[in-house]
Each structure stands twice: as C-alpha cells, then as structure tokens.
Design a protein around this motif. Structure first.
Motif, PDB file in Angstrom:
ATOM      1  N   ALA A   1      22.529  67.760  47.639  1.00 16.33           N
ATOM      2  CA  ALA A   1      23.204  66.723  48.415  1.00 16.33           C
ATOM      3  C   ALA A   1      24.487  66.304  47.716  1.00 16.33           C
ATOM      4  CB  ALA A   1      22.284  65.514  48.593  1.00 16.33           C
ATOM      5  N   ASP A   2      25.408  65.715  48.490  1.00 12.85           N
ATOM      6  CA  ASP A   2      26.625  65.190  47.895  1.00 12.85           C
ATOM      7  C   ASP A   2      26.260  64.111  46.877  1.00 12.85           C
ATOM      8  OD1 ASP A   2      27.934  66.756  49.691  1.00 12.85           O
ATOM      9  OD2 ASP A   2      28.706  65.111  50.928  1.00 12.85           O
ATOM     10  N   GLY A   3      26.981  64.088  45.777  1.00  9.90           N
ATOM     11  CA  GLY A   3      26.709  63.032  44.803  1.00  9.90           C
ATOM     12  C   GLY A   3      27.399  63.267  43.474  1.00  9.90           C
ATOM     13  N   TYR A   4      27.077  62.389  42.550  1.00  7.04           N
ATOM     14  CA  TYR A   4      27.716  62.389  41.234  1.00  7.04           C
ATOM     15  C   TYR A   4      26.744  62.871  40.162  1.00  7.04           C
ATOM     16  CZ  TYR A   4      31.088  59.356  43.600  1.00  7.04           C
ATOM     17  OH  TYR A   4      32.016  58.844  44.464  1.00  7.04           O
ATOM     18  N   TRP A   5      27.279  63.647  39.214  1.00  4.07           N
ATOM     19  CA  TRP A   5      26.494  64.112  38.080  1.00  4.07           C
ATOM     20  C   TRP A   5      27.080  63.525  36.801  1.00  4.07           C
ATOM     21  CZ3 TRP A   5      22.073  66.730  38.837  1.00  4.07           C
ATOM     22  CH2 TRP A   5      21.879  67.322  40.098  1.00  4.07           C
ATOM     23  N   ARG A   6      26.191  63.119  35.898  1.00  2.78           N
ATOM     24  CA  ARG A   6      26.648  62.612  34.601  1.00  2.78           C
ATOM     25  C   ARG A   6      25.630  62.937  33.519  1.00  2.78           C
ATOM     26  NH1 ARG A   6      25.707  55.968  34.423  1.00  2.78           N
ATOM     27  NH2 ARG A   6      23.425  56.058  34.092  1.00  2.78           N
ATOM     28  N   TYR A   7      26.099  62.897  32.277  1.00  2.25           N
ATOM     29  CA  TYR A   7      25.210  62.980  31.125  1.00  2.25           C
ATOM     30  C   TYR A   7      25.037  61.586  30.553  1.00  2.25           C
ATOM     31  CZ  TYR A   7      25.101  68.102  30.826  1.00  2.25           C
ATOM     32  OH  TYR A   7      24.871  69.440  31.074  1.00  2.25           O
ATOM     33  N   SER A   8      23.833  61.317  30.016  1.00  2.00           N
ATOM     34  CA  SER A   8      23.538  60.006  29.445  1.00  2.00           C
ATOM     35  C   SER A   8      22.835  60.179  28.100  1.00  2.00           C
ATOM     36  CB  SER A   8      22.632  59.208  30.392  1.00  2.00           C
ATOM     37  OG  SER A   8      22.310  57.944  29.836  1.00  2.00           O
ATOM     38  N   PHE A   9      23.412  59.560  27.064  1.00  2.00           N
ATOM     39  CA  PHE A   9      22.867  59.656  25.707  1.00  2.00           C
ATOM     40  C   PHE A   9      22.312  58.299  25.296  1.00  2.00           C
ATOM     41  CE2 PHE A   9      23.926  59.397  21.013  1.00  2.00           C
ATOM     42  CZ  PHE A   9      22.850  60.172  20.600  1.00  2.00           C
ATOM     43  N   ALA A  10      21.062  58.270  24.818  1.00  2.43           N
ATOM     44  CA  ALA A  10      20.385  57.007  24.499  1.00  2.43           C
ATOM     45  C   ALA A  10      20.840  56.381  23.188  1.00  2.43           C
ATOM     46  CB  ALA A  10      18.873  57.226  24.462  1.00  2.43           C
ATOM     47  N   GLY A  11      21.491  57.183  22.315  1.00  2.00           N
ATOM     48  CA  GLY A  11      21.969  56.650  21.045  1.00  2.00           C
ATOM     49  C   GLY A  11      20.972  56.827  19.918  1.00  2.00           C
ATOM     50  N   THR A  12      21.464  56.649  18.689  1.00  3.16           N
ATOM     51  CA  THR A  12      20.637  56.675  17.488  1.00  3.16           C
ATOM     52  C   THR A  12      21.016  55.467  16.637  1.00  3.16           C
ATOM     53  OG1 THR A  12      22.251  58.007  16.259  1.00  3.16           O
ATOM     54  CG2 THR A  12      20.571  59.201  17.510  1.00  3.16           C
ATOM     55  N   SER A  13      20.392  55.311  15.488  1.00  2.00           N
ATOM     56  CA  SER A  13      20.701  54.159  14.645  1.00  2.00           C
ATOM     57  C   SER A  13      22.151  54.171  14.173  1.00  2.00           C
ATOM     58  CB  SER A  13      19.770  54.122  13.429  1.00  2.00           C
ATOM     59  OG  SER A  13      19.945  55.267  12.616  1.00  2.00           O
ATOM     60  N   SER A  14      22.739  55.358  14.040  1.00  4.22           N
ATOM     61  CA  SER A  14      24.108  55.463  13.543  1.00  4.22           C
ATOM     62  C   SER A  14      25.154  55.649  14.638  1.00  4.22           C
ATOM     63  CB  SER A  14      24.216  56.640  12.557  1.00  4.22           C
ATOM     64  OG  SER A  14      23.939  57.865  13.221  1.00  4.22           O
ATOM     65  N   THR A  15      24.703  55.899  15.869  1.00  6.97           N
ATOM     66  CA  THR A  15      25.616  56.234  16.961  1.00  6.97           C
ATOM     67  C   THR A  15      25.184  55.521  18.244  1.00  6.97           C
ATOM     68  OG1 THR A  15      25.860  58.427  15.953  1.00  6.97           O
ATOM     69  CG2 THR A  15      26.692  58.146  18.192  1.00  6.97           C
ATOM     70  N   PRO A  16      26.103  54.825  18.927  1.00  7.46           N
ATOM     71  CA  PRO A  16      25.715  54.058  20.109  1.00  7.46           C
ATOM     72  C   PRO A  16      25.437  54.909  21.329  1.00  7.46           C
ATOM     73  CG  PRO A  16      28.080  53.937  19.805  1.00  7.46           C
ATOM     74  CD  PRO A  16      27.526  54.645  18.592  1.00  7.46           C
ATOM     75  N   ALA A  17      24.682  54.336  22.258  1.00  8.41           N
ATOM     76  CA  ALA A  17      24.428  54.982  23.538  1.00  8.41           C
ATOM     77  C   ALA A  17      25.740  55.125  24.299  1.00  8.41           C
ATOM     78  CB  ALA A  17      23.436  54.164  24.352  1.00  8.41           C
ATOM     79  N   VAL A  18      25.819  56.186  25.124  1.00 10.02           N
ATOM     80  CA  VAL A  18      27.040  56.399  25.899  1.00 10.02           C
ATOM     81  C   VAL A  18      26.713  57.207  27.152  1.00 10.02           C
ATOM     82  CG1 VAL A  18      27.655  58.506  24.632  1.00 10.02           C
ATOM     83  CG2 VAL A  18      29.449  57.191  25.791  1.00 10.02           C
ATOM     84  N   ASN A  19      27.399  56.882  28.245  1.00  9.97           N
ATOM     85  CA  ASN A  19      27.300  57.651  29.492  1.00  9.97           C
ATOM     86  C   ASN A  19      28.647  58.300  29.769  1.00  9.97           C
ATOM     87  OD1 ASN A  19      24.611  56.795  30.117  1.00  9.97           O
ATOM     88  ND2 ASN A  19      25.422  54.875  30.909  1.00  9.97           N
ATOM     89  N   SER A  20      28.612  59.509  30.280  1.00 13.76           N
ATOM     90  CA  SER A  20      29.863  60.111  30.738  1.00 13.76           C
ATOM     91  C   SER A  20      30.245  59.469  32.065  1.00 13.76           C
ATOM     92  CB  SER A  20      29.681  61.626  30.918  1.00 13.76           C
ATOM     93  OG  SER A  20      28.857  61.885  32.054  1.00 13.76           O
ATOM     94  N   THR A  21      31.466  59.709  32.527  1.00 15.96           N
ATOM     95  CA  THR A  21      31.818  59.315  33.875  1.00 15.96           C
ATOM     96  C   THR A  21      31.071  60.219  34.843  1.00 15.96           C
ATOM     97  OG1 THR A  21      33.701  60.820  33.847  1.00 15.96           O
ATOM     98  CG2 THR A  21      34.107  58.538  33.177  1.00 15.96           C
TER      99      THR A  21
END
Length: 246
Positions: free
Chosen positions: A219-239
C-alpha cells in the motif's frame, strides 16, 4: 569549565577535597538536611555532536529547617570524565550551569560517553549539610543520525521494495560521524492517511553502519528506520520515505 580525562583526575579529586568531604566517605550528612529533587538538563539526556557547543543546567533541591545557604554541584562519569559548573541558589533550589564544547572539552574522549552521576554538597544556614556522590544519574551521549531510502518509487503492488539506510554517531576522536556497527534497528511503516507507525521487521547494521532489507509492496505509505538507542548513543528515527504503490 573543562572535561577532565585521566591526566586531570587529581584536579577533580582536589576540587572535591576543597569541599571538605570526609576521608574515605562517599556520602554523608550532618543534621536534618536532605536532597529532595535533582533535575539534569530539564529531564533529558545530554547529547553532543561534533561541533555545536552544548549548554545545560543541573538543579538540586534540598530542605532543612533553617533553610538552604549554598551548594556545590559537579558531574562525573566513565573514562575519568569530570565536569564542574558555577552554582547559584534561590530559595531551596541550587542550579549549576555547564557548557561543553566538543572540540575543546572532548578531544579523544569517546570513552566518557555513557552513564554519569551528579555530585552534590548542600550547606544549610545552621551549618547542617549533606553530601551525595550519586545524587542522580543521567546519560552523556554521542549524537546519532539515521537515514533511509526505499526504492523503487513508484512500485507495483506485490513487488519487492529495497530499504537502505545508515546509522551513524558522533566520534569525538576526529569530530566526524562514523557508522554504528552491529546495532539492531526497526523497519517501520506508516500507511498513507494513517497515524501510527508499525514495526514490520528488524535489521542489523553492517560493519560500517549501513542497513539493507527488503519488503513486499502492499500500500502507499512511508518507510523509516527506528533505533532505540544505547547508554552511549541516543534513540533516533529517520525521516519517512514515501513509496507510491500502483
């Protein structure tokens, strides 16, 4: 203010001894002084990239039947990391201000990323006091980035979509962003007109931080990657990358 690494451990120790911390005593108090609340950076982790200066505050709220007179607040973390800030008190709350410049305070210091602690010494007006070496904890982290590209666009329904991307984080050794290896990242989908992202599958970053996986176009829609983070690196989502499904 400077980030102190191994060479400056003695300086940090001397700075604490100037507060008259009893020998071989991590925490201590005299009288009825207590710490009731500690807030670091407005409740958020402290995240630094490779160039932007980061300013944040640490507030310590305490109580004593005579009132609070003054406080000294410092921060310590892994890799002999140590920070001092200028502290001012207003009523029962004392606030220290910190400024960290990655290129001045963090050279060759990736090892200081992780869990940090607040050291707090609070004096009451009647000379009661409390000292806590770990009054609170927070994360001091290396900024992260995450990209995504879903192709082909457009695509026929039922055909394969290849989703690539890269997870990277700030490196304080050379002040560049390098791929974050062997990390689990979620591939998520948001249907056109929808409101909530759903996790379709997981992928693991390569030896250079890249990502690649495939899904079937439905279906039409958006795809992204999502990273939960670690103690040394913050969580981040792609556009989100939109894919038109024919």
């Amino acid at each position: 203010m400077r980030m102190r690494t191994s060479v400056a451990v003695l300086t940090g120790a001397l700075a604490l001894s100037a507060l008259a911390v009893p020998a071989a005593q991590a925490d201590g108090h005299y009288g009825d002084t207590t710490i009731t609340k500690v807030t670091v950076n407005g409740g958020k982790n402290v995240v630094l990239g490779t160039s932007a200066v980061k300013k944040f505050t640490v507030s310590v709220t305490a109580k004593d039947n005579s009132g609070i007179k003054k406080a000294d607040i410092a921060l310590h973390g892994p890799g002999f990391g140590y920070l001092t800030g200028k502290t001012r008190c207003s009523g029962s709350t004392c606030t220290a201000s910190f400024t960290v410049d990655p290129k001045v305070d963090l050279p060759y210091s990736n090892d200081v990323a992780g869990t940090w602690y607040v050291d707090a010494w609070v004096d009451a007006k009647d000379d009661d006091y409390i000292w806590s070496e770990k009054a609170a904890s927070f994360k001091f982290q290396r900024a992260s980035t995450l990209t995504v590209n879903a192709a082909p666009e457009p695509v026929k329904k039922g055909k394969t979509i290849t989703v690539t991307g890269k997870l990277a984080r700030a490196n304080w050794d050379d002040f560049k962003y390098h791929g974050y290896t062997a990390q689990t990242v979620k591939l998520q989908f948001l249907k056109k007109g929808g409101k909530a992202w759903s996790t379709v599958k997981t992928a693991k970053t390569s030896s250079i931080g890249t990502l690649k996986t495939t899904v079937k176009a439905s279906a039409d829609g958006y795809w992204r990657y999502s990273f939960a983070g670690t103690s040394s690196t913050p969580a981040v989502n792609s556009t989100g990358d939109f894919v038109d499904v024919k």
